[in-house]
Scaffold this motif. Structure first.
Motif, PDB file in Angstrom:
ATOM      1  N   LEU A  78      -1.975  -6.759  14.746  1.00 46.77           N
ATOM      2  CA  LEU A  78      -2.397  -6.609  13.351  1.00 46.77           C
ATOM      3  C   LEU A  78      -1.648  -7.565  12.427  1.00 46.77           C
ATOM      4  O   LEU A  78      -2.237  -8.139  11.505  1.00 46.77           O
ATOM      5  CB  LEU A  78      -2.182  -5.161  12.896  1.00 46.77           C
ATOM      6  CG  LEU A  78      -3.103  -4.117  13.529  1.00 46.77           C
ATOM      7  CD1 LEU A  78      -2.590  -2.709  13.243  1.00 46.77           C
ATOM      8  CD2 LEU A  78      -4.529  -4.273  13.012  1.00 46.77           C
ATOM      9  N   GLN A  90      -7.154  -8.831  -0.163  1.00 47.19           N
ATOM     10  CA  GLN A  90      -8.140  -7.756  -0.089  1.00 47.19           C
ATOM     11  C   GLN A  90      -8.892  -7.769   1.233  1.00 47.19           C
ATOM     12  O   GLN A  90      -9.234  -6.725   1.783  1.00 47.19           O
ATOM     13  CB  GLN A  90      -9.124  -7.858  -1.262  1.00 47.19           C
ATOM     14  CG  GLN A  90      -8.510  -7.503  -2.604  1.00 47.19           C
ATOM     15  CD  GLN A  90      -7.915  -6.107  -2.608  1.00 47.19           C
ATOM     16  OE1 GLN A  90      -8.498  -5.149  -2.102  1.00 47.19           O
ATOM     17  NE2 GLN A  90      -6.717  -5.981  -3.182  1.00 47.19           N
ATOM     18  N   SER A 149      -7.738  -8.479   4.051  1.00 50.78           N
ATOM     19  CA  SER A 149      -6.889  -7.959   5.128  1.00 50.78           C
ATOM     20  C   SER A 149      -6.453  -6.515   4.876  1.00 50.78           C
ATOM     21  O   SER A 149      -5.628  -5.978   5.620  1.00 50.78           O
ATOM     22  CB  SER A 149      -5.643  -8.847   5.288  1.00 50.78           C
ATOM     23  OG  SER A 149      -4.857  -8.831   4.097  1.00 50.78           O
ATOM     24  N   HIS A 150      -7.020  -5.897   3.861  1.00 50.42           N
ATOM     25  CA  HIS A 150      -6.589  -4.554   3.451  1.00 50.42           C
ATOM     26  C   HIS A 150      -6.679  -3.551   4.590  1.00 50.42           C
ATOM     27  O   HIS A 150      -5.729  -2.792   4.859  1.00 50.42           O
ATOM     28  CB  HIS A 150      -7.437  -4.077   2.272  1.00 50.42           C
ATOM     29  CG  HIS A 150      -7.064  -2.705   1.775  1.00 50.42           C
ATOM     30  ND1 HIS A 150      -7.588  -1.542   2.332  1.00 50.42           N
ATOM     31  CD2 HIS A 150      -6.208  -2.293   0.808  1.00 50.42           C
ATOM     32  CE1 HIS A 150      -7.086  -0.494   1.717  1.00 50.42           C
ATOM     33  NE2 HIS A 150      -6.248  -0.922   0.789  1.00 50.42           N
ATOM     34  N   ASP A 151      -7.803  -3.509   5.300  1.00 52.55           N
ATOM     35  CA  ASP A 151      -7.994  -2.508   6.355  1.00 52.55           C
ATOM     36  C   ASP A 151      -7.028  -2.726   7.520  1.00 52.55           C
ATOM     37  O   ASP A 151      -6.546  -1.761   8.129  1.00 52.55           O
ATOM     38  CB  ASP A 151      -9.435  -2.530   6.853  1.00 52.55           C
ATOM     39  CG  ASP A 151     -10.419  -2.004   5.813  1.00 52.55           C
ATOM     40  OD1 ASP A 151      -9.969  -1.404   4.824  1.00 52.55           O
ATOM     41  OD2 ASP A 151     -11.634  -2.216   5.990  1.00 52.55           O
ATOM     42  N   LEU A 152      -6.739  -3.989   7.832  1.00 49.95           N
ATOM     43  CA  LEU A 152      -5.777  -4.282   8.890  1.00 49.95           C
ATOM     44  C   LEU A 152      -4.417  -3.692   8.554  1.00 49.95           C
ATOM     45  O   LEU A 152      -3.756  -3.069   9.401  1.00 49.95           O
ATOM     46  CB  LEU A 152      -5.640  -5.797   9.081  1.00 49.95           C
ATOM     47  CG  LEU A 152      -6.829  -6.570   9.652  1.00 49.95           C
ATOM     48  CD1 LEU A 152      -6.524  -8.065   9.643  1.00 49.95           C
ATOM     49  CD2 LEU A 152      -7.130  -6.108  11.066  1.00 49.95           C
ATOM     50  N   TYR A 153      -4.018  -3.881   7.295  1.00 47.88           N
ATOM     51  CA  TYR A 153      -2.692  -3.411   6.901  1.00 47.88           C
ATOM     52  C   TYR A 153      -2.647  -1.905   6.678  1.00 47.88           C
ATOM     53  O   TYR A 153      -1.593  -1.292   6.825  1.00 47.88           O
ATOM     54  CB  TYR A 153      -2.198  -4.190   5.683  1.00 47.88           C
ATOM     55  CG  TYR A 153      -1.674  -5.549   6.095  1.00 47.88           C
ATOM     56  CD1 TYR A 153      -0.379  -5.698   6.558  1.00 47.88           C
ATOM     57  CD2 TYR A 153      -2.499  -6.665   6.094  1.00 47.88           C
ATOM     58  CE1 TYR A 153       0.105  -6.924   6.986  1.00 47.88           C
ATOM     59  CE2 TYR A 153      -2.031  -7.902   6.521  1.00 47.88           C
ATOM     60  CZ  TYR A 153      -0.729  -8.024   6.968  1.00 47.88           C
ATOM     61  OH  TYR A 153      -0.262  -9.239   7.409  1.00 47.88           O
ATOM     62  N   THR A 154      -3.774  -1.299   6.346  1.00 40.71           N
ATOM     63  CA  THR A 154      -3.814   0.161   6.281  1.00 40.71           C
ATOM     64  C   THR A 154      -3.493   0.743   7.651  1.00 40.71           C
ATOM     65  O   THR A 154      -2.704   1.689   7.782  1.00 40.71           O
ATOM     66  CB  THR A 154      -5.198   0.639   5.814  1.00 40.71           C
ATOM     67  OG1 THR A 154      -5.441   0.169   4.487  1.00 40.71           O
ATOM     68  CG2 THR A 154      -5.274   2.168   5.814  1.00 40.71           C
ATOM     69  N   GLU A 155      -4.089   0.164   8.693  1.00 37.40           N
ATOM     70  CA  GLU A 155      -3.801   0.613  10.055  1.00 37.40           C
ATOM     71  C   GLU A 155      -2.343   0.332  10.417  1.00 37.40           C
ATOM     72  O   GLU A 155      -1.659   1.179  11.011  1.00 37.40           O
ATOM     73  CB  GLU A 155      -4.725  -0.069  11.052  1.00 37.40           C
ATOM     74  CG  GLU A 155      -4.495   0.394  12.491  1.00 37.40           C
ATOM     75  CD  GLU A 155      -5.387  -0.297  13.513  1.00 37.40           C
ATOM     76  OE1 GLU A 155      -5.104  -0.153  14.723  1.00 37.40           O
ATOM     77  OE2 GLU A 155      -6.344  -0.988  13.105  1.00 37.40           O
ATOM     78  N   GLN A 157       0.855  -1.187   0.000  1.00 40.86           N
ATOM     79  CA  GLN A 157       0.000   0.000   0.000  1.00 40.86           C
ATOM     80  C   GLN A 157       0.890   1.236   0.000  1.00 40.86           C
ATOM     81  O   GLN A 157       1.872   1.291   0.748  1.00 40.86           O
ATOM     82  CB  GLN A 157      -0.917   0.019   1.228  1.00 40.86           C
ATOM     83  CG  GLN A 157      -1.960  -1.089   1.261  1.00 40.86           C
ATOM     84  CD  GLN A 157      -2.892  -0.959   2.454  1.00 40.86           C
ATOM     85  OE1 GLN A 157      -3.120   0.135   2.964  1.00 40.86           O
ATOM     86  NE2 GLN A 157      -3.441  -2.079   2.904  1.00 40.86           N
TER      87      GLN A 157
END
Length: 207
Positions: A140, A151, A153-159, A22
């Protein structure tokens, strides 16, 4: 000049070539902001020194000297010490009183950002040379590793990327390009994306 044009500046700890990458905010050099942050931390004008250890690599030494010159602009003295790889590993593990930073080469063997992040930054990972320990980041990373779908796990890795960006336990410098010089007499050689090339029975060199 150090890489002769074969590389790009890195702002994330993993490269865009990795699954699960990202993009993060790019932060260009800002000396005035650096001086303000030093003052806020109780070090107006710098006035202190830190150690940087590195392997005996010409490229890394050139980068270390660039970092040294940049830190000098805000009043920080960088002491550079080059040593053999085995000595570097030993001192990182056993000389914590004098260890501030080291320069390391990172290769994402799997091409998966989730593996790379865990390998380099999970608190108990043997490859965590920054010795970073962040309970939420650990949580995380463990949650992300349990999810097969990138996809999902996208939000986890954004954090997670946000936490890493704020704390900067490891400062990425550049992504280099893997260059291979090959004689016209060689056939069957296929370069690998991770740079660990295999010279198997399919590779033939004609005289």
């Amino acid at each position: 000049n150090v890489l002769y044009g074969y590389g790009t500046a890195a702002y994330n700890i993993v490269s865009p070539a990795n699954v699960g990458y990202q993009a993060v905010e790019e932060r260009p050099q800002d000396l005035e902001k650096a001086r303000a942050l030093l003052t806020e931390a109780g070090y107006p004008g710098g006035g202190f020194s830190i150690n940087l250890w590195l392997d005996t690599s010409n490229v890394w030494m050139q980068y270390a000297q660039i970092i040294q010159a940049d830190l000098d602009k805000v009043g920080i003295t960088l002491n550079i010490e080059a040593m053999e790889s085995s000595a570097l590993q030993s001192r990182e593990a056993n000389d914590k009183d004098n260890f501030d930073m080291s320069v390391r080469f990172m290769n994402s063997l799997t091409g998966d950002a989730r593996f790379t992040l865990y390998n380099l930054l999970y608190s108990t990972s043997a490859s965590n040379k920054s010795y970073w320990n962040h309970s939420r980041a650990d949580e995380l990373m463990m949650q992300g590793r349990a999810i097969v779908d990138v996809q999902a796990s996208h939000d986890l890795y954004t954090e997670l990327y946000g936490i890493i960006r704020d704390e900067m336990p490891s400062l990425p410098l550049y992504f280099d390009e893997i260059l291979v010089g090959l004689s016209a007499n060689v056939e069957g050689f296929i370069p690998r994306g991770d740079g660990i090339h295999v010279f198997g029975s399919d590779v033939v060199c004609y005289k």
